[in-house]
Design an enzyme around this catalytic site. Structure first.
Site, PDB file in Angstrom:
ATOM      1  N   ARG A 333       3.964 -14.073  26.584  1.00  0.00           N
ATOM      2  CA  ARG A 333       4.904 -13.715  27.629  1.00  0.00           C
ATOM      3  C   ARG A 333       5.671 -14.955  28.067  1.00  0.00           C
ATOM      4  O   ARG A 333       5.089 -16.033  28.205  1.00  0.00           O
ATOM      5  CB  ARG A 333       4.154 -13.117  28.821  1.00  0.00           C
ATOM      6  N   SER A 421       6.165  -5.934  30.562  1.00  0.00           N
ATOM      7  CA  SER A 421       5.271  -5.204  31.459  1.00  0.00           C
ATOM      8  C   SER A 421       5.891  -5.109  32.852  1.00  0.00           C
ATOM      9  O   SER A 421       6.992  -4.602  33.002  1.00  0.00           O
ATOM     10  CB  SER A 421       3.903  -5.882  31.486  1.00  0.00           C
ATOM     11  N   HIS A 422       5.203  -5.616  33.875  1.00  0.00           N
ATOM     12  CA  HIS A 422       5.671  -5.505  35.253  1.00  0.00           C
ATOM     13  C   HIS A 422       6.348  -6.790  35.726  1.00  0.00           C
ATOM     14  O   HIS A 422       6.642  -6.922  36.912  1.00  0.00           O
ATOM     15  CB  HIS A 422       4.492  -5.201  36.173  1.00  0.00           C
ATOM     16  N   LYS A 431       2.690  -7.575  23.125  1.00  0.00           N
ATOM     17  CA  LYS A 431       1.306  -7.104  23.123  1.00  0.00           C
ATOM     18  C   LYS A 431       0.990  -6.709  21.685  1.00  0.00           C
ATOM     19  O   LYS A 431       1.696  -5.900  21.093  1.00  0.00           O
ATOM     20  CB  LYS A 431       1.122  -5.930  24.089  1.00  0.00           C
ATOM     21  N   ASP A 556       4.062   1.541  35.590  1.00  0.00           N
ATOM     22  CA  ASP A 556       4.614   0.188  35.546  1.00  0.00           C
ATOM     23  C   ASP A 556       5.716   0.113  34.487  1.00  0.00           C
ATOM     24  O   ASP A 556       6.082   1.115  33.869  1.00  0.00           O
ATOM     25  CB  ASP A 556       3.517  -0.838  35.309  1.00  0.00           C
ATOM     26  N   ASP A 558       6.080  -0.865  31.442  1.00  0.00           N
ATOM     27  CA  ASP A 558       5.913  -0.419  30.058  1.00  0.00           C
ATOM     28  C   ASP A 558       4.999   0.788  29.922  1.00  0.00           C
ATOM     29  O   ASP A 558       4.641   1.183  28.816  1.00  0.00           O
ATOM     30  CB  ASP A 558       5.420  -1.560  29.164  1.00  0.00           C
ATOM     31  N   ASP A 560       1.831   1.476  30.737  1.00  0.00           N
ATOM     32  CA  ASP A 560       0.394   1.467  30.441  1.00  0.00           C
ATOM     33  C   ASP A 560      -0.469   1.409  31.696  1.00  0.00           C
ATOM     34  O   ASP A 560      -1.690   1.356  31.606  1.00  0.00           O
ATOM     35  CB  ASP A 560       0.024   0.330  29.486  1.00  0.00           C
ATOM     36  N   ARG A 561       0.151   1.435  32.901  1.00  0.00           N
ATOM     37  CA  ARG A 561      -0.621   1.427  34.149  1.00  0.00           C
ATOM     38  C   ARG A 561      -0.176   2.579  35.036  1.00  0.00           C
ATOM     39  O   ARG A 561       0.967   3.033  34.964  1.00  0.00           O
ATOM     40  CB  ARG A 561      -0.452   0.094  34.883  1.00  0.00           C
ATOM     41  N   LYS A 599     -12.710  -6.824  39.803  1.00  0.00           N
ATOM     42  CA  LYS A 599     -11.942  -6.573  41.017  1.00  0.00           C
ATOM     43  C   LYS A 599     -12.228  -5.197  41.616  1.00  0.00           C
ATOM     44  O   LYS A 599     -11.676  -4.867  42.672  1.00  0.00           O
ATOM     45  CB  LYS A 599     -10.436  -6.709  40.716  1.00  0.00           C
ATOM     46  N   MET A 640      -8.755  -2.622  38.188  1.00  0.00           N
ATOM     47  CA  MET A 640      -8.135  -2.490  39.497  1.00  0.00           C
ATOM     48  C   MET A 640      -6.609  -2.523  39.399  1.00  0.00           C
ATOM     49  O   MET A 640      -5.915  -2.003  40.273  1.00  0.00           O
ATOM     50  CB  MET A 640      -8.653  -3.617  40.405  1.00  0.00           C
ATOM     51  N   HIS A 643      -4.935  -0.117  34.823  1.00  0.00           N
ATOM     52  CA  HIS A 643      -5.168   0.193  33.413  1.00  0.00           C
ATOM     53  C   HIS A 643      -6.390   1.109  33.298  1.00  0.00           C
ATOM     54  O   HIS A 643      -7.455   0.791  33.843  1.00  0.00           O
ATOM     55  CB  HIS A 643      -5.457  -1.087  32.610  1.00  0.00           C
ATOM     56  N   SER A 741      -5.742 -16.095  37.847  1.00  0.00           N
ATOM     57  CA  SER A 741      -4.921 -15.239  36.997  1.00  0.00           C
ATOM     58  C   SER A 741      -4.752 -15.889  35.635  1.00  0.00           C
ATOM     59  O   SER A 741      -4.592 -17.111  35.524  1.00  0.00           O
ATOM     60  CB  SER A 741      -3.550 -15.007  37.631  1.00  0.00           C
TER      61      SER A 741
END
Length: 782
Positions: A333, A421-422, A431, A556, A558, A560-561, A599, A640, A643, A741
């Site tokens: 990314r 993604s987001h 990915k 999100d 892409d 996936d969430r 989480k 969390m 996903h 992170s």
């Protein structure tokens, strides 16, 4: 044979060799010259198209501005203002129509828009969104809407109707917007489109180039429109050279060809003899090879001699600046144009293809999300994969889980989703799945090492094909999931790539769908497509209430969430959703493993155990979770972040769309209202994810924090400490987490407790311990 005959024969051979070399050099010069001229023409055409695109954007912005001003000015007319003051909307509309020759319809609505919401599907969601935007912005706005079953230009502005807030709407023919766009000169063989989201308002030129047009797009001010453009790919230049370099090489080769002709005709030898080489007789003239050796001794080797002395190397990609920081724990990314370019994407593609070659894998699926940089990065990625001899199946602009699905459905086993993604609009990434395994950690850093060290496989170019799998994806899910009763659902895609497919999928399983921000727009004009941030769900909450929907679903960037809100406006955190999924899966799979990340709520483990499952806490990260699922043969997992991974009845990859379908299946199968079902899940007092930016390495900070917490007399004594991913401390009445992170330089915290007082105690403890490790001015207001 006499010496004189031998000399003549040698001289003849020299001439023939010189002539053959001259012919070869002429052909090479022609090739480089033609390639350079072709590239020059292509560059010139691309520049002409860029100029046309900018003219089109300017003309469109001017048209929008003119119509917005036109409505605002006409609303100030005395007869219109008089009718509005008296509350006579019909008279105000008639006065406005009489003063506006081009207008097709004028209407006024009070601010509540009750009548519009009552028949939203027939009224048009785009028109409804335009009216809401006008009310919230306080000024005139315009957009392309579907009105009277056709695309029109809608213009709206806030007004007062009998002293109350209202909104005026004018419908204009689309030509008032596109007239300037249509008049812009367009270079032959190119493509130009005016787009709003993923809808082509107007297009011109070679329609076959439509799919790659966003790579050269330009925003039309703040209208939500953009001018998209595309040129056909130029023929590849020799050795990846540019136009100027090709023409320069052609000139050098032409000069060498002249030298070779002189040599072949014997004139070069005669010229040398005239310069003082009188002692050399025809019988003593050097052979062609000797001549080259002597010339090599007098001057640096020429391009011709180098070509003759060693076989030509295959064309190689130009060197690129590669930032190791883009190779993250879960994926690749970076910032487009700085860290990620088509050239970088090509290297990444060749590295992925090299890994596949070592595993004997030949086929790979490639797809992309709706970001504007997607087409050019996909182009580079495909170039690199094919260079490594891999066969590429391009599935186009689809959510990431559809790429994963295609890898299974098309029996490729490997896939790459080009997605940010987001992340913000200027980011993008990759990915990667190779042989059914999502690359992470060392496998990601190995790609960088391969590129940096030049360990890249090269073979004959692989095949390239295109295939649409969206309908197959929808059908596969609809064949398995059908709702026992219809539910009214608001689907908020945040202008991400899920916007096109999510409503179709949810309708296919039996839901009534109200789309919100489902136009795909890589600038994300309404809110950021990250459902884990509560403020990004505010519009969804309001829309669910306005339509009295059963539930709200957010995806999100892409797809996936998944995020969820109830009709009362409560956000259902993903760890509580995982409880619902676990209870459902465990009914059919007693004893099954359910994985969750560090989480997630502390109540999840007990809930899984009570329903006959085997809970396992693991590290955060979609690729890490999927790896652990394969290792443990788990049927279900969740994070969390939103996903969810279903192995039961699905493929085990994270899929926000499929997770939404499974959620609706569960809710529709219960007698209670969806809100009641979700309210029954165990809950506590908790925080969302808290992110604290830091300078330096967040992992090092977390390591020092964890080391200090494990000292015997530390404030954390008595808690159950988990250090698989940061430091999680569990007490009987609550828990706290600090981790680094793996995607951005931030610390991530989350807290949960039985009551507010306990939550404050745990937060204060983490804050106090963290303050000793960070600068005094570090933002620790959580």
């Amino acid at each position: 044979m006499t010496e004189m005959d031998a000399g003549r024969r040698g001289s003849g051979q020299t001439k023939r060799a010189g002539l053959l070399l001259a012919l070869l050099l002429i052909l090479l010069a022609a090739w480089f010259g033609w390639s350079g001229a072709n590239l020059w023409r292509a560059d010139a055409r691309e520049q002409q198209l860029a100029d046309a695109r900018d003219q089109a954007a300017a003309a469109t912005a001017a048209a929008v501005g003119a119509q917005e001003r036109g409505l605002a000015e006409r609303l100030q007319a005395p007869e219109v203002q008089s009718a509005l003051a008296q509350g006579d909307a019909a008279a105000a509309a008639a006065a406005l129509r009489a003063a506006w020759e081009q207008v097709e319809e004028v209407a006024f609505w009070r601010a509540g828009l009750g009548a519009a919401y009552a028949e939203a599907a027939g009224f048009g969601y785009a028109r409804l969104a335009l009216l809401e935007r006008a009310l919230s912005s306080g000024g005139p706005v315009a957009a392309v809407v579907r009105d009277d079953e056709q695309a029109r230009l809608g213009v709206a502005a806030p007004v007062e109707l009998a002293g109350e807030s209202a909104v005026a709407y004018a419908r204009l023919p689309l030509r008032t917007l596109t007239a300037g766009f249509q008049q812009v000169p367009l270079p032959e063989g190119t493509y130009l489109a005016l787009r709003q989201g993923n809808y082509n308002v107007s297009e011109r030129g070679a329609g076959s180039l439509s799919g790659s047009a966003d790579a050269l797009s330009r925003e039309v001010g703040k209208t939500g429109l953009r001018a998209a453009a595309a040129v056909p790919d130029a023929d590849a230049a020799p050795f990846q050279l540019g136009a100027t370099a090709c023409l320069a090489v052609a000139g050098v080769l032409a000069f060498l060809a002249i030298v070779a002709l002189l040599l072949g005709s014997g004139r070069l030898q005669r010229l040398r003899r005239r310069r003082g080489n009188a002692e050399a007789t025809p019988d003593e003239q050097p052979t062609f090879g000797q001549t080259l050796e002597r010339e090599a001794g007098d001057a640096p080797a020429s391009a011709a001699s180098a070509q003759r002395s060693a076989p030509a190397e295959p064309p190689s990609m130009p060197d690129v600046a590669l930032d190791p920081g883009i190779f993250r724990a879960y994926d690749i990314r970076g910032v487009v144009g700085k860290q990620l370019t088509p050239q970088v994407a090509a290297r990444i593609g060749q590295a992925i293809g090299s890994v596949m070659a070592e595993q004997g894998l030949t086929d790979i699926v490639v797809g992309r999300d709706g970001r504007l940089s997607g087409p050019e990065l996909v182009g580079g990625l495909i170039e690199g994969l094919r260079r490594a001899g891999r066969n590429v199946i391009d599935v186009g602009m689809v959510p990431t889980p559809v790429v994963y699905f295609a890898a299974y459905h098309l029996r490729a086993g490997s896939g790459v989703a080009v997605t940010g993604s987001h992340n913000p609009p200027d980011y993008n990434g990759f990915k990667i799945v190779v042989g059914g395994e999502t690359l992470s950690g060392e496998a990601i850093t190995d790609l960088y090492a391969r590129i940096a060290e030049g360990r890249l496989h090269q073979a004959d170019p692989g095949a390239l094909s295109q295939q649409d799998v969206a309908e197959d994806y929808i059908q596969r899910i609809a064949d398995d999931v059908q709702l026992e009763r219809p539910l009214k659902v608001v689907a908020d895609a945040g202008n991400g790539v899920a916007g096109e497919i999510a409503p179709r999928l949810l309708e296919a399983i039996g839901a009534e769908v109200i789309p919100l921000y489902c136009d795909i727009d890589g600038t994300f004009p309404n809110h950021h497509p990250d459902p884990s941030e509560p403020h990004n769900l505010e519009d969804l909450i309001q829309t669910v209430k306005q339509f009295d929907a059963d539930i709200g679903l957010a995806f999100d960037g892409d797809g996936d969430r998944l995020g969820v809100v109830t009709k009362e406006g409560r956000i259902i955190f993903p760890d509580r959703l995982l409880m619902l999924y676990a209870a459902d899966v465990l009914q059919r799979n007693p004893g099954a493993m359910v994985i969750y990340d560090v989480k997630c709520t502390g109540k999840l483990s007990d809930y899984i155990l009570r329903h006959g499952g085997s809970p396992l806490m693991w590290k955060t990260g979609h690729s890490l979770i999927k790896s652990k699922m394969r290792e443990t043969e788990a049927e279900l997992a969740g994070e969390m972040s939103g996903h969810f991974f279903f192995k039961e009845r699905w493929y085990g990859f994270d899929d926000g769309l499929y997770s939404a379908a499974r959620l609706l299946e569960i809710l529709a199968g219960r007698m209670e209202a969806p809100s009641e079902v979700l309210d029954e899940l165990p809950d506590g007092v908790s925080t969302p994810e808290i992110k604290v930016p830091v300078d330096g390495d967040p992992h090092a900070i977390v390591a020092r924090f964890a080391a200090a917490a494990q000292v015997e007399d530390a404030p954390f004594a008595g808690a159950r400490l988990t250090t698989i991913d940061g430091l999680r401390a569990d007490w009987n009445d609550g828990w706290g987490l600090l981790r680094a992170s793996n995607t951005t330089p931030v610390l991530v915290l989350r807290f949960e407790a039985d009551d507010e007082a306990t939550l404050s105690r745990i937060r204060d403890l983490y804050r106090e311990q963290l303050r000793t490790l960070l600068p005094e001015d570090a933002p620790l207001e959580f």
